[in-house]
Enzyme design. Sequence first.
Site, PDB file in Angstrom:
ATOM      1  N   ASP A   6       0.875  -1.159   0.000  1.00 63.08           N
ATOM      2  CA  ASP A   6       0.000   0.000   0.000  1.00 63.08           C
ATOM      3  C   ASP A   6       0.920   1.218   0.000  1.00 63.08           C
ATOM      4  OD1 ASP A   6      -2.069   1.767  -0.022  1.00 63.08           O
ATOM      5  OD2 ASP A   6      -3.172   0.852   1.631  1.00 63.08           O
TER       6      ASP A   6
HETATM    7  C1  BGC Z   1      -4.985   3.342  -0.110  1.00 62.02           C
HETATM    8  C2  BGC Z   1      -5.067   2.309  -1.207  1.00 62.02           C
HETATM    9  C3  BGC Z   1      -4.884   2.965  -2.534  1.00 62.02           C
HETATM   10  C4  BGC Z   1      -3.536   3.673  -2.566  1.00 62.02           C
HETATM   11  C5  BGC Z   1      -3.233   4.369  -3.854  1.00 62.02           C
HETATM   12  C6  BGC Z   1      -3.726   4.190  -0.238  1.00 62.02           C
HETATM   13  O1  BGC Z   1      -3.794   5.282   0.616  1.00 62.02           O
HETATM   14  O2  BGC Z   1      -5.013   2.707   1.135  1.00 62.02           O
HETATM   15  O3  BGC Z   1      -6.299   1.634  -1.146  1.00 62.02           O
HETATM   16  O4  BGC Z   1      -4.978   2.025  -3.564  1.00 62.02           O
HETATM   17  O5  BGC Z   1      -3.540   4.641  -1.537  1.00 62.02           O
HETATM   18  O6  BGC Z   1      -4.031   5.478  -4.039  1.00 62.02           O
END
Ligand code: BGC
Length: 745
Positions: free
Chosen positions: A244
Amino acid sequence: MLKNEEKKNEKKREKEIDKLVKKLTLDEKIAMIHGASLFRSGAVERLGIPAIKTSDGPMGVRAEFMDDRWIPSGNQDDMVSYLPSNSALASSWNPALARKMGYVLGTEARGRGKDVILAPGINIKRDPRCGRNFEYMSEDPVLTKAMAVPFIQGVQENDVAACVKHFAANVQETGRLVVDETIDERTLYELYLPAFKAAVQEGGAYSIMGAYNKINGEYCCESKTLLDRILRDEWGYDGAVISDWGGVHNTKETTACSMDLEMSVFPDFDEYKLANPLKELIEKGEVSEDAVDAKVRNLLRMMYRLKMIGPKKDSREKGTYNAPASRETILRTAEESAILLKNENQVLPLDKKKVKKLAVIGANAAKVHSDGGGSAEIKALYEICPLAGLKMYLGGNTEVVYAPGYYVPAKPKTFEVNWQAASLDDLKDTTVGQATRDEAGENEGHLKGEQERLAQMERDKAEIHEKNPELFRQALELAKDADAVIFVGGLNHDYDSEGFDRPDMKLPYEQDLLIEELLKVRKDAVITFVGGSPVEMPWRNQAQAILWTYYAGMETGNAFAKMIFGEVNPSGKLAETFPDKYEDCVTAKNGQFGVWDKITLEEGLYCGYRYFDRQHITPAFCFGHGLSYTDFEYSGLTLKAEKGKDVKLTFTVKNVGKRAGAETAQIYIAPIAAQVDRPDKELKAFAKVELGAGRSKKVSLTLKQEDFMYFDTQLHKFIADAGDYEILVGASCEDIRLRGIATLN
Ligand code: BGC
């Protein structure tokens, strides 16, 4: 393809990957395993290895962002189809539809030139206040996997990788970057992991995203337990693991485990843990280059599967976005996902011929939601709100009058601009969209921002209280002399959002007060909601008709109008419990939710309906509940144990009403003499049947031996006890219509 041929191709592919890895320099390999922009990995042009282009998210393909700033590029060509949320999709209980919906997301992602779409979100809903519940499917692992598997397959038909997230147990947003969750092994294996296991084994997900949180002391993105032992060794996964954004903390730990691609929110790409810091460790001899090779191999394998490289490159799907055909699936999902919670005196459907003047009340009638929620935000080509849907449906000869009814404060700018960078960092200046690391070089979770947000909410409450009396008055006035009244309230992405949890389970903006007043003036007012997670409905005994819809995509308003006027018969069922009040939830009792740095999932398996069952607490609306404009009868359950293993089940569902409709029959098992503590009953299978008026259908289902199993922590495997199990066939988890006993040898 024949198994042998498949094996041969795989061997060939692995050989080619090996050859490529040998040709790559250390710098090139390192470039491939971390972000080279906010949503893209490094490419190696010399060898024809392209960058991996990723994009959020579950509700459509997110707008283009600048390479190194959390600022949209401002293009006019990145508007897309806005898809129903995963919570909506799951409420349809229709796996075939999930496949089609996945296909839509996949083709849009390819159409926009993406390789990996950061979806679906399949975390188990543990507490109704979790800010991201709207992005997730259910509180139940069986329903989640039944919907997630076809969804992933649909996405990947387009040569785009689904990136299943967030592995694992990303159950709260409070302190999401730091929270350490203590979870016992059995709970992990029985509740929080099964959907992920099915996603990779049955869905064949080409990629998976590590979660931000820690489990039992290990960051999920650096966890040997999760990524090596469980995902790779036990489940045999050979796809790619992506972090993530900002989920990687330590170079050595991350290199030592199966985390393949580090993505983050910072623009200092060379300083990512898997960039220069890793190179230095290799040069010092503290980390072996083999670990890097393993990561590169996993990424190359995904690229082969996506036809980004390799012999099938020229036959890669091209995708398309904003195709009219996609809107059919989106509309269908919106129609199938709304849940009719209550309908006394057959208030619904309204009769189009009899309604000459319709009063629509509530801010959500006139609100679009696609542009919010966090990374799930979408720049939608269009979104038809309920009010527009009603007007379009009724046409100009019906008078439709509207009043917002309650005051919704505008979102303060500070939360709007670059919310994502802000939510991941103690930003000094949120306007430039550039995340900066704090002094320790880490981001410690945006505690300061959270405190400011809560203070703002308090200020908002005062403003709402001041402005509401006049708005209430106007709304009640309209309600008095209309032929029919529809209230459309609920939540919005100031509440259902990534980055924070809801403060409580109450409807915001004093909606409860308004609804109570409204029901005094019009007891037949139809109460409807748009929202992403359960709310308390203290006035629900007074209301005759209640309809719940999740964020249902660009066709929301059209589906809504068709349902209100009976052209579509509601068939959604709750994929999560709607408690009477938050205090009834296990997390409210044990206090193990929404704590910044550490929680223990003390309730073990007893979350959602498993808890309400055990404690004999009646929720407002139970898991699996959902009414129709027609009625269904269940009869004739037969059970046959086959080979002493599988249990074959048949029963008949009959539509005994006057309209066509669809019913989801749910099969729960209740162990009678379990040798270990087990939930009173657990969902194991379901079938959605469409039936014309007066029609019936025989449903056949098979329960496999694994459906009777629990996780034995001593043996470290799933086992089933021999003996009797009650098989329950229900229209919801409380409304059990048929019962039988199956004996397992
Ligand atoms: C979120 C993810 C997301 C990623 C990219 C993170 O803050 O938890 O679900 O895909 O950002 O935007």
